[in-house]
Design an enzyme around this catalytic site. Sequence first.
Site, PDB file in Angstrom:
ATOM      1  N   HIS A   4       7.610  -0.410  -2.861  1.00 46.10           N
ATOM      2  CA  HIS A   4       7.219   0.270  -4.084  1.00 46.10           C
ATOM      3  C   HIS A   4       6.883   1.720  -3.752  1.00 46.10           C
ATOM      4  CE1 HIS A   4       5.787  -3.490  -6.539  1.00 46.10           C
ATOM      5  NE2 HIS A   4       6.967  -3.078  -6.964  1.00 46.10           N
TER       6      HIS A   4
ATOM      7  N   CYS B  21      -2.436  -0.555  -5.793  1.00 43.12           N
ATOM      8  CA  CYS B  21      -1.803  -1.756  -6.360  1.00 43.12           C
ATOM      9  C   CYS B  21      -2.750  -2.489  -7.321  1.00 43.12           C
ATOM     10  CB  CYS B  21      -1.374  -2.712  -5.251  1.00 43.12           C
ATOM     11  SG  CYS B  21       0.053  -2.158  -4.301  1.00 43.12           S
TER      12      CYS B  21
END
Length: 275
Positions: A171, A265
């Site tokens: 990511h 996150c």
Amino acid sequence: MSADTPRTARPRHYLMCRPTHFTVDYSINPWMNPAKPTDGDRAIAQWERLHALFLDLGHTVELIEPTPGLPDMVFAANGATVVDGTALVARFRHEERADEAPAYVEWFRARGYRVQQAEFTNEGEGDYLLVGGRLLAGTGFRTDRRAHAEAERVLGRPVVTLELVDPRYYHLDTALSVLSDTEIMYYPAAFSPASLKTLQELYPDAVLASAEDAAVFGLNAVSDGRRVVLPEAAVGLAGQLRARGFETIAIDLTELLKAGGSVKCCTLELRAAAE
């Protein structure tokens, strides 16, 4: 900017999800190993310290209810991207996380956000990071490149596509962090040569992370413009940030790192419509 440059913290509005059901019983990234034991109580304690820290820093934190059977829902940043009161809700690449999306649609609709369910695969702020008026958009492992045009249309911000090439940094928010409206930090080796060139041109004064700091998820950090919350093991990166005039706050989220996540996150920013 130097350490003498005054910086201003701006109160933020975050969405988080308590890791009530956290475990690692499947593998969808290189950090996840179901054979390696996880400690659910430790994960909750670490997350609670992060939650309390944000409140102590003056930020507003809302919570989405964790859903049984969705152990990665703690990583709230992946649920959506929110700009000017519009929530572009994720469409997850892996089946194991697909059922998170309806929970986010319901949460945002219940609170009056304009909600758009993504047509193409995108994993929210995992791959979409707003820097001032520009949306940096990751692709290569999770978010479909076609989703970038969708994000530009729905969120009304110009999008810069960045290709990730190292599966450990699957990511964008594992390889790049937003420090202010004009500043970022990133790990150069995580990006394709063309994308690295783009970053160098757009942000010539960016903080560059070492391989060691990237590997402890030092770039999975959250900044309010003055205070940067990052994993405690990223000591080199913290030193670079202090030299630029930022305050650094170290935190231990190593239990959640077993699933490939850390500070950012766990943290989805909610940006309201301008008044």
